[in-house]
Enzyme design. Structure first.
Site, PDB file in Angstrom:
ATOM      1  N   LEU A   1      -7.098 -13.989   9.230  1.00 17.05           N
ATOM      2  CA  LEU A   1      -7.356 -15.341   8.762  1.00 17.05           C
ATOM      3  C   LEU A   1      -6.508 -15.634   7.539  1.00 17.05           C
ATOM      4  CD1 LEU A   1     -11.264 -15.628   8.948  1.00 17.05           C
ATOM      5  CD2 LEU A   1      -9.618 -16.881  10.343  1.00 17.05           C
TER       6      LEU A   1
ATOM      7  N   LYS B   1     -18.422 -15.043   5.557  1.00 19.04           N
ATOM      8  CA  LYS B   1     -17.372 -14.051   5.791  1.00 19.04           C
ATOM      9  C   LYS B   1     -17.917 -12.678   5.404  1.00 19.04           C
ATOM     10  CE  LYS B   1     -12.499 -13.072   4.970  1.00 19.04           C
ATOM     11  NZ  LYS B   1     -12.667 -11.644   4.629  1.00 19.04           N
TER      12      LYS B   1
ATOM     13  N   ARG C   1     -10.099  -3.439  15.296  1.00 16.33           N
ATOM     14  CA  ARG C   1      -9.068  -4.464  15.476  1.00 16.33           C
ATOM     15  C   ARG C   1      -7.680  -3.852  15.580  1.00 16.33           C
ATOM     16  NH1 ARG C   1      -8.163  -9.146  11.069  1.00 16.33           N
ATOM     17  NH2 ARG C   1      -7.521  -7.364   9.820  1.00 16.33           N
TER      18      ARG C   1
ATOM     19  N   GLU D   1     -18.262  -8.208  13.438  1.00 16.89           N
ATOM     20  CA  GLU D   1     -18.087  -7.437  12.212  1.00 16.89           C
ATOM     21  C   GLU D   1     -19.176  -6.373  12.155  1.00 16.89           C
ATOM     22  OE1 GLU D   1     -15.176  -7.751   9.067  1.00 16.89           O
ATOM     23  OE2 GLU D   1     -15.555  -9.038  10.797  1.00 16.89           O
TER      24      GLU D   1
ATOM     25  N   CYS E   1       7.606  10.873 -14.813  1.00 17.08           N
ATOM     26  CA  CYS E   1       7.932  12.277 -15.059  1.00 17.08           C
ATOM     27  C   CYS E   1       9.134  12.605 -14.185  1.00 17.08           C
ATOM     28  CB  CYS E   1       6.747  13.172 -14.703  1.00 17.08           C
ATOM     29  SG  CYS E   1       7.155  14.929 -14.729  1.00 17.08           S
TER      30      CYS E   1
ATOM     31  N   CYS F   1       6.824  19.439 -10.783  1.00 19.24           N
ATOM     32  CA  CYS F   1       5.628  18.939 -11.464  1.00 19.24           C
ATOM     33  C   CYS F   1       4.427  19.137 -10.537  1.00 19.24           C
ATOM     34  CB  CYS F   1       5.783  17.461 -11.805  1.00 19.24           C
ATOM     35  SG  CYS F   1       4.281  16.726 -12.509  1.00 19.24           S
TER      36      CYS F   1
END
Length: 725
Positions: free
Chosen positions: A82, A113, A134, A174, A459, A465
């Site tokens: 959307l 929503k 989805r 949903e 760094c 590291c």
């Protein structure tokens, strides 16, 4: 223009990374507001420079992507995202455009929503056939097995009114956790001494995407071994408890259905009428949806739930406004990623107050040193949070926060909130300023910006590291890279602490004997066993490392942590060059000329391969059996050599990746957007704007039959199936 191209690339990579974290990993690091700001900037940049727009841009695609953990499910009709609006002016502009396009004021359906996980369910003759996430809108993840544990997802549909059940019904909805259940589950986690969950949305997504079938199989296998003894019984009890908690979380999931896909055997003319049909069939629909025939009604609905958003049983982050009549929806149509007949009005983030206890720094995989706030835990928008990124030292100064401050915090249902600034009237003089370290807190190397004017400091000790090595190892295993289940953060730390790897190059040289020398990967011997034994997780990691050796080239490229190279860029490089050797030996102008690459990314790729220790990583992976090239036909068997193809829409029997691979294996090139150089557009179901572009440029268009002819017999054979446009 060079600056615009650079910023476009940065935005695309950042948005794609955020999408992967949100949709695939269920662990976002950007807040909704931060993501929306990046997306809005990308939209504005593409409007100013339309030549930057490509088919791979996030503005042209739906947000998610399928994980390789699950079988793919092609949706019968495409699922869209959307478009969002954030204030009254933007909503008014959308309403003006909609009314102008339709020539009249439409009736508008308003609904909440839900902040959950979008799913697609298909029923055939009333029986649940598939439940899928989805994904990318066309192909999702098959989570049907888990549906048997979710009472909110009906296994069979029956009509309360006695009407005939549709032969085929595809519904969108949903999946979510009610707030009360989420709080209860977190309390149980705390009682068990287990980590608490971040928020309802991510917990719902993680719960639905569990491999419960795998847990059941592992438990059955242990039981089938027939062993006895205290350790075996304890292990079985632990596995049973973990399985029980996983099933319990599934049982607590809820579903609200809010859309229709493919339908056979029923007819509706309005979205609201469709909800009545779904409710009659036993599918859960919202009782709060309302149809309004005026703008005033829409504004009242938005204002009411803005004030009462926490009176709802689930998390919400806005209101969805849809044109109710389906015929008028069809008249408005869709863009490549979103319907023009619907929009989401997003509520502004909530603001709370909490104490800033400390500011610490984190070193990422590229060496970037990021300060973050450590705060007194506070409940906001449905979850308890205690940390928030502060981006860089300039951001700390701009916000004006001191360690010890009471600060304003906002959050819109995300994992990590944003510190807005200090509550000045709460200061008592005990606060102190944050001082950015001048040396890496992990390896002691002096920190510096990469180039003059950079706000970020890094760094430079990228090779050794410890923090960067940990993050790179974790990145190699991520779903967006080589997807190595079992190689999590703790496992990465253990590999380094036990000296089993010096860098990511050693991963694919690991043996079972190596892991037996590290306590993290071993367990005490059982009856009849001699010496330490590998844990099930260690065995799984070795098995998944073996599977990762056969991942496609683009995933290998992502796993190498080359600056500015995310998934879409890696796919473009793989399509263009076909092998890692070809990429490493390409001239700068060849790399830059590849579609979607450009000079900035080309420079980053060349700089990466210029480092001896980077080339050593590639050499180690090659010795370890990692695939360094995509499968291509033997010389003389490349019928599509020199042919540029664009693929759009859904093709039966193919995912987008498999369709592209079929072309490249035959020597062809798959481009992301249509141009005058395109030889053929393959247009499947729900083809979007690429089809329009092909028609306008006179590019030949074929469907599924033409695509199969292309693969079997080449371009000339495909053209005999050219569609009329």
């Amino acid at each position: 223009m060079p600056h615009a191209r650079t910023r476009w690339t940065e935005l695309v990579d950042a948005i794609n990374q955020a999408r992967a974290e949100y949709y695939q990993q269920d662990a976002p690091h950007l807040s909704d507001a931060e993501y929306d700001a990046l997306y809005a900037e990308l939209v504005a940049l593409e409007q100013e420079h339309p030549e930057l727009v490509s088919g791979e841009s996030p503005t042209q695609t739906v947000g998610g992507q399928r994980s390789e953990m699950f079988e793919p499910v092609e949706h019968l009709q495409r699922m869209y995202s959307l478009d969002n609006v954030f204030d009254e002016d933007e909503l008014t502009a959308w309403l003006d455009r909609t009314e102008a396009a339709l020539g009249s004021v439409p009736e508008l359906l308003c609904e909440l929503k839900i902040d959950g996980l979008a799913v697609d369910a298909v029923y055939v003759d009333g029986q649940l056939r598939t439940l899928a996430t989805r994904g990318d809108g066309r192909v999702g993840e098959d989570v049907t097995y888990n549906a048997r544990f979710i009472p909110a997802v009906p296994r069979r549909l029956t009509s309360a009114s006695g009407a005939e059940v549709p032969r085929l019904l595809e519904v969108r909805g949903e999946i979510f956790f009610p707030v009360a259940d989420f709080e209860r589950i977190n309390a149980e986690q705390q009682d068990l001494g287990l980590p608490v969950f971040a928020n309802p949305r991510n917990t719902a997504a993680g719960s639905l995407r569990q491999r419960v079938d795998r847990r059941e199989a592992e438990l059955a296998a242990v039981r089938a071994e027939g062993r006895t003894g205290e350790r075996v019984e304890a292990r079985i009890a632990r596995m049973e408890a973990e399985l029980g908690r996983a099933v319990q979380r599934l049982e607590n999931l809820k579903l609200t259905v809010h859309g229709l896909g493919a339908v056979e055997g029923a007819s509706v003319s309005r979205q609201s009428e469709g909800y009545t049909l779904l409710a009659d069939l036993g599918l859960p629909v919202s009782e709060r949806a309302r149809v309004h025939d005026s703008r005033a009604g829409v504004h009242e609905f938005i204002a009411y739930y803005g004030e009462h958003r926490h009176d709802v049983e689930h998390e919400i982050d806005g209101v969805v406004i849809k044109v109710d009549e389906l015929a008028r929806q069809a008249e408005l149509g869709e863009t490549s990623r979103a319907p023009r007949w619907a929009v989401a009005y997003k509520y502004p983030p909530e603001v709370v107050r909490t104490r800033l206890l400390d500011i610490q720094v984190n070193v990422g995989r590229t060496g970037r040193v990021t300060p973050f706030a450590v705060m007194q835990p506070v409940r906001v928008a449905g979850s308890t949070v205690s940390m928030a990124t502060l981006h860089n030292m300039y951001e700390v100064e701009r916000k004006g926060v001191l360690i010890g401050d009471m600060v304003f915090l906002r959050k819109a249902g995300d994992v990590i909130p944003e510190v807005l600034g200090p509550v000045l009237e709460e200061r008592d003089g005990s606060e102190r300023a944050f001082v950015m370290p001048t040396r890496c807190p992990e390896c002691g190397t002096p920190l510096r910006p990469e180039k003059e004017g950079d706000k970020d400091i890094r760094c430079p000790n990228s090779r050794s590291c410890p923090a960067q090595m940990r993050e790179r190892l974790f990145h190699v295993a991520s779903r967006g890279a080589l997807d190595i289940e079992g190689l999590g953060y703790k496992a990465a730390i253990a590999l380094l602490d036990c000296g089993l790897v010096q860098d990511e190059g050693d991963l694919f040289l690991l043996t079972p004997q190596d892991l037996l020398g590290c306590p993290f990967f071993t367990r005490e011997p059982g009856r009849g066993e001699e010496g330490p034994q590998l844990t099930e997780n260690a065995k799984a990691m070795l098995g998944n490392l073996d599977a990762a050796r056969q991942q496609p080239l683009w995933r290998v490229i992502v796993a190498l942590s080359i600056r500015h190279v995310g998934g879409p860029t890696a796919q473009a490089l793989a399509r263009e060059f076909g092998s890692l050797d070809a990429i490493a030996s390409a001239a700068p102008e060849e790399l830059a000329a590849a579609e979607g690459i450009g000079p900035i990314i080309a420079e980053g790729v060349l700089d990466w391969f210029a480092e001896d220790w980077h080339r050593d990583i590639v050499a180690k992976w090659r010795r370890g059996g990692v695939r360094m090239a995509d499968n291509v036909a033997e010389v003389g068997e490349q019928p599509l050599a020199g042919t540029t193809v664009v693929i759009t829409g859904s093709l039966e029997g193919f995912t987008r990746d498999s369709a592209a691979a079929a072309v490249t294996e035959r020597g062809g090139k798959v481009a992301g957007s249509v141009s005058k150089k395109t030889d053929l557009l393959v247009a499947g179901e729900n083809a979007g704007s690429k089809l329009d572009k092909a028609v306008s440029l006179g590019v030949p268009v074929v469907g599924l039959d033409g695509f199969r002819a292309l693969l079997d017999d080449g371009l000339e054979a495909a053209l005999t199936h050219r569609t009329e446009t």
